[in-house]
Design an enzyme around this catalytic site. Structure first.
Site, PDB file in Angstrom:
ATOM      1  N   GLU A  81       0.847  -1.190   0.000  1.00 19.62           N
ATOM      2  CA  GLU A  81       0.000   0.000   0.000  1.00 19.62           C
ATOM      3  C   GLU A  81       0.885   1.244   0.000  1.00 19.62           C
ATOM      4  O   GLU A  81       0.400   2.348   0.181  1.00 19.62           O
ATOM      5  CB  GLU A  81      -0.968  -0.006   1.181  1.00 19.62           C
ATOM      6  CG  GLU A  81      -0.291  -0.011   2.538  1.00 19.62           C
ATOM      7  CD  GLU A  81      -0.935   0.964   3.488  1.00 19.62           C
ATOM      8  OE1 GLU A  81      -2.090   0.767   3.825  1.00 19.62           O
ATOM      9  OE2 GLU A  81      -0.253   1.929   3.891  1.00 19.62           O
ATOM     10  N   CYS A 113      -3.411  -4.534   4.023  1.00 21.05           N
ATOM     11  CA  CYS A 113      -2.319  -5.387   4.520  1.00 21.05           C
ATOM     12  C   CYS A 113      -2.282  -6.788   3.896  1.00 21.05           C
ATOM     13  O   CYS A 113      -1.458  -7.602   4.297  1.00 21.05           O
ATOM     14  CB  CYS A 113      -2.417  -5.514   6.037  1.00 21.05           C
ATOM     15  SG  CYS A 113      -2.091  -3.981   6.891  1.00 21.05           S
ATOM     16  N   HIS A 237      -2.216 -12.358  10.465  1.00 24.95           N
ATOM     17  CA  HIS A 237      -1.819 -10.968  10.235  1.00 24.95           C
ATOM     18  C   HIS A 237      -1.604 -10.275  11.581  1.00 24.95           C
ATOM     19  O   HIS A 237      -2.347 -10.500  12.531  1.00 24.95           O
ATOM     20  CB  HIS A 237      -2.868 -10.232   9.404  1.00 24.95           C
ATOM     21  CG  HIS A 237      -2.585  -8.761   9.323  1.00 24.95           C
ATOM     22  ND1 HIS A 237      -1.382  -8.288   8.844  1.00 24.95           N
ATOM     23  CD2 HIS A 237      -3.304  -7.674   9.696  1.00 24.95           C
ATOM     24  CE1 HIS A 237      -1.386  -6.963   8.908  1.00 24.95           C
ATOM     25  NE2 HIS A 237      -2.531  -6.575   9.425  1.00 24.95           N
TER      26      HIS A 237
END
Lengths: 354, 128
Positions: A81, A113, A237
């Site tokens: 990103e 993400c 994550h």
């Protein structure tokens, strides 16, 4: 046909800022951050580092472990990103620098993400379909949190690269299952031309992160007919230290199964490179031949891609070929003051060059 | 306009692609058409990404594009397998920069062309 990772590598910068240093700047209690979010320090990119240079170094290490000619790679996809250009791919620069051009398919991915895991998903599919022999997926970021925002304690720099292939003698971690769980959930976003992202505060927890991560983890395990007891290691994550531990707990994993890839307290959240770095760290440390690894990414917006890998004997041959992620995290590092950090990250308004 | 020059120099700046004299073995980056030994018989040669600092200087008054990086070191690096490169030393405190120190070549952003121009990538070195 078995398809899996035949080469992998990770990179994080040498610069760091401690939670105490950020807390002192904004009048926060550092112990609340360290205890509440389990974040102690984070990586900061040097002034000459960006997503391209991080992706390059991770990819270079992956090529060493794979031991293949870069020109044989059919695709390179970089998920991030924080691509350095709004228009112009990061992938072309990395591919040119690694001698992969011109017969290669290139695209940059973006999904908060989880862009790195997306790239992994597509590379795996390319090889599985027989469309190409090898494909390289990279997740890398140099993300920014707004000054004084809670994200400033976590937004870090780093990434991992994975080369997928089907050569049985080269596979390090075979992909057994993949699964994706995605909805339209506005938990975190950044509008065009905005420097910093916005987020929905506590909304980023239950309806966003936990719903997607736990669903993607539970459903892939059901698909595989496995429970947390059958899987040796799990990577979720890591937006902070706490979330992946809690997600793992909801799925029946113990902390010890998550710890080999739980790099976030000392690395920060490397966004598109977060769950990829967790996988790399696990392969670099605890994974043994025959072990199963569950990896679940999360990208705000929102979605999760999950994978179950089976580690092969080849891990023991390739592990020590290049620097390991845990060594990069705990190795040579330089701590920055908040002022230096603000300069490195371009947070200071300067006069234009004359 | 820096674009054409940057594009033309990518092989040497991105991949350390130089050449080597077939007569005397001397290695060049950037590549040369004629060797100082007089030979015009040169072959493509990719230089090593490992080396040692041969000499260095500290820049305290840099050009505009580098003014926020000061002070920094620029070194001449003798590479394993032949050839030298001159480049910035990155990721290293100035106290660590010494003649003979082992370095690795790294791929970095050298500078960006103004606020809206291209990012120019190339090689630097860092103490290992």
């Amino acid at each position: 046909m078995a398809v899996g990772i035949i080469g992998y590598g990770a990179y994080v910068p040498r610069y760091r800022i401690k939670a105490e240093e950020i807390a002192a700047q904004w009048g926060d209690d550092p112990e609340v951050i360290k205890r509440g979010l389990l974040l102690y320090e984070k990586t900061v990119p040097n002034q000459d580092e960006d997503t391209v240079t991080i992706a390059y170094q991770a990819a270079k290490y992956a090529l060493v472990r794979a031991g293949i000619d870069p020109r044989e790679i059919g695709a390179i996809y970089i998920g991030s990103e924080s691509h350095p250009y709004a228009v112009k791919p990061s992938g072309t620069i990395v591919a040119e620098a690694l001698g992969m051009t011109p017969e290669i398919h290139i695209a940059d991915y973006e999904f908060a993400c989880k862009a790195g895991a997306e790239a992994m998903f597509v590379c795996y599919s390319h090889v599985k379909s027989g469309n190409m022999r090898y494909a390289m997926a990279i997740g890398a970021d140099t993300s920014q949190g707004a000054p004084a925002d809670a994200l400033e304690y976590s937004a870090a720099a780093g990434g991992s690269a994975f080369i997928f292939g089907a050569d049985e003698d080269k596979i390090i971690a075979e992909v057994l299952y993949t699964y994706s769980f995605t909805t339209d959930t506005p938990d975190f976003w950044r509008r065009e031309h905005e420097m910093y992202p916005q987020h929905g505060g506590r909304f980023t927890g239950e309806p966003a992160y936990f719903k997607h991560v736990v669903s993607a983890g539970r459903n892939i395990m059901e698909m595989a007919g496995l429970t947390a007891k059958d899987i040796q290691w799990a990577v979720f994550h890591m937006p902070n230290g706490k979330f992946p531990l809690r997600a793992g707990q909801k799925l029946g994993f113990k902390k010890e199964q998550i710890e080999p890839g739980w790099v976030v307290p000392w690395q920060g959240n490397t966004y598109s490179g977060a769950s990829p770095n967790g996988l790399t760290a696990t392969l670099d440390s605890a994974a043994k031949p025959g072990d199963l690894i569950l990896m679940v990414s999360f990208g705000s917006g929102a979605g999760s891609d999950s994978f179950i890998f089976r580690v092969t004997e080849r891990i023991n041959e390739v592990r020590d070929m290049v620097p390991k992620l845990w060594d990069l995290i705990h190795g040579r590092k330089f701590y920055l003051t908040y002022g230096q950090y603000a300069k490195f990250r371009g947070k200071i308004h300067l006069n234009p060059d004359v | 306009m820096i674009v054409p020059r940057h594009y033309k120099e990518m092989p040497q700046r991105y991949r350390l692609q130089g050449n080597r004299c077939k007569a005397c073995g001397k290695v060049f980056l950037p590549p040369r058409l004629v060797c100082p030994c007089g030979s015009e018989d040169l072959e493509d040669y990719s230089l090593s990404w490992k080396g040692k600092i041969l000499s260095y200087t500290i820049i305290r008054t840099p050009p505009t594009q580098f003014k926020y990086q000061k002070p920094y070191a620029v070194a001449i690096v003798e590479l394993e397998g032949g050839g030298t490169v001159q480049c910035q030393v990155t990721d290293t405190s100035l106290e660590e920069v010494e003649i003979g120190k082992e370095v690795e070549i790294v791929f970095r952003k050298i500078f960006s062309e103004g606020e809206a121009g291209i990012h120019c990538y190339g090689y630097k070195c860092r103490v290992v």
